[in-house]
Design a protein around this motif. Structure first.
Motif, short mmCIF file in Angstrom:
data_model
loop_
_atom_site.label_atom_id
_atom_site.label_comp_id
_atom_site.label_asym_id
_atom_site.label_seq_id
_atom_site.Cartn_x
_atom_site.Cartn_y
_atom_site.Cartn_z
N ARG A 49 0.83 -1.21 0.00
CA ARG A 49 0.00 0.00 0.00
C ARG A 49 0.86 1.26 0.00
NH1 ARG A 49 -5.73 -0.55 2.31
NH2 ARG A 49 -6.20 -2.71 1.89
N GLY A 50 1.95 1.23 0.74
CA GLY A 50 2.85 2.38 0.77
C GLY A 50 3.50 2.62 -0.58
N ALA A 51 3.75 1.53 -1.31
CA ALA A 51 4.41 1.64 -2.61
C ALA A 51 3.50 2.28 -3.66
CB ALA A 51 4.86 0.27 -3.09
N TYR A 52 2.19 2.31 -3.42
CA TYR A 52 1.29 2.97 -4.36
C TYR A 52 1.68 4.44 -4.55
CZ TYR A 52 -2.30 -0.47 -5.42
OH TYR A 52 -2.98 -1.55 -5.94
N MET A 56 5.68 5.18 -9.48
CA MET A 56 6.41 5.66 -10.66
C MET A 56 7.92 5.59 -10.44
SD MET A 56 5.71 9.03 -13.00
CE MET A 56 4.01 8.52 -13.23
N GLU A 57 8.34 5.98 -9.24
CA GLU A 57 9.78 5.92 -8.92
C GLU A 57 10.28 4.47 -8.91
OE1 GLU A 57 7.50 7.65 -7.33
OE2 GLU A 57 8.20 9.72 -7.12
N ALA A 127 0.11 6.13 -16.93
CA ALA A 127 1.35 5.44 -16.57
C ALA A 127 1.35 5.08 -15.09
CB ALA A 127 2.55 6.33 -16.89
N MET A 128 0.92 6.03 -14.24
CA MET A 128 0.89 5.78 -12.79
C MET A 128 -0.07 4.64 -12.47
SD MET A 128 2.18 6.67 -9.96
CE MET A 128 1.97 7.02 -8.22
N SER A 134 1.95 -2.76 -11.19
CA SER A 134 3.19 -3.50 -11.43
C SER A 134 4.05 -3.65 -10.18
CB SER A 134 4.02 -2.79 -12.52
OG SER A 134 4.66 -1.63 -11.99
N ILE A 135 3.55 -3.15 -9.05
CA ILE A 135 4.35 -3.14 -7.82
C ILE A 135 4.69 -4.56 -7.37
CG2 ILE A 135 4.30 -2.61 -5.35
CD1 ILE A 135 2.54 -0.17 -6.09
#
Length: 198
Positions: A49-52, A56-57, A127-128, A134-135
């Motif tokens: 969830r934090g990676a959402y 992009m980074e 893209a986002m 894709s995380i």
């Protein structure tokens, strides 16, 4: 999410329909109601969830600690409410889930490639959206939290899934985890409390 639990979010992992099946025996409550107790947290779901917020980074291989800060804020919230976090880490992939894991990995690669194409065409929002799908939460991401940032938090207890299950089965952990968080921490079957005293 603040200091309140929530219903299951969009992430679909673990056993399909498990949370719905447990609704009759689960309760939404303010985290302060668990003061003085220990609560099991599915760390990989929090990391996901934090990676959402930095998808992009991550998709472009850029360094970021947004996902770590997300988890630390939630850990701080639990501690602020006098709740002891029991952080549960995923173990190794199970052979029986190899097909599922391979499918997920292929889907993540596909969404990353699609996201990069959208980014090149100037469509950042599309893209986002692709990058968020894709995380892949990696052991390195867990390392950044557990071994780099958590040591300063002496009230945080860390367990692996296998170790927790083994200790519970041997009755060495009676009452360690009073509750397993659901959507607030994104709990799946790996983090269910097997010996809930209440």
């Amino acid at each position: 999410l603040g200091a309140k639990t929530a219903r299951a979010g969009p992430r679909v992992m673990g056993i399909p329909g498990l949370l719905q099946a447990l609704q009759a025996v689960s309760t939404d409550l303010h985290v302060s109601a668990l003061a003085g107790k220990a609560v099991g947290v599915d760390l990989y779901c929090w990391l996901h969830r934090g990676a959402y917020g930095c998808a992009m980074e991550l998709a472009q291989g850029q360094k970021t600690d947004v996902y770590v800060n997300y988890c630390m804020r939630r850990i701080a919230m639990l501690i602020h409410n006098n709740v002891r976090p029991v952080i549960v880490l995923d173990g190794a992939h199970l052979p029986a889930k190899r097909g599922t894991e391979d499918d997920r990995a292929a889907r993540r690669r596909e969404m990353r490639a699609k996201g990069l194409a959208m980014l090149r065409s100037g469509n950042r929002s599309a893209a986002m959206e692709c990058f968020q799908k894709s995380i892949d939460v990696t052991p390195e991401m867990a390392y950044q939290l557990v071994l780099v940032r958590l040591p300063a938090r002496s009230r945080v207890h860390v367990e692996t899934v296998e170790r927790t299950q083994r200790r519970v089965q041997l009755q060495l952990l009676p009452g360690l985890a009073t509750a397993a968080t659901r959507a607030c921490c994104g709990c799946d079957s790996a983090c269910m409390a097997e010996r809930e005293p209440r």
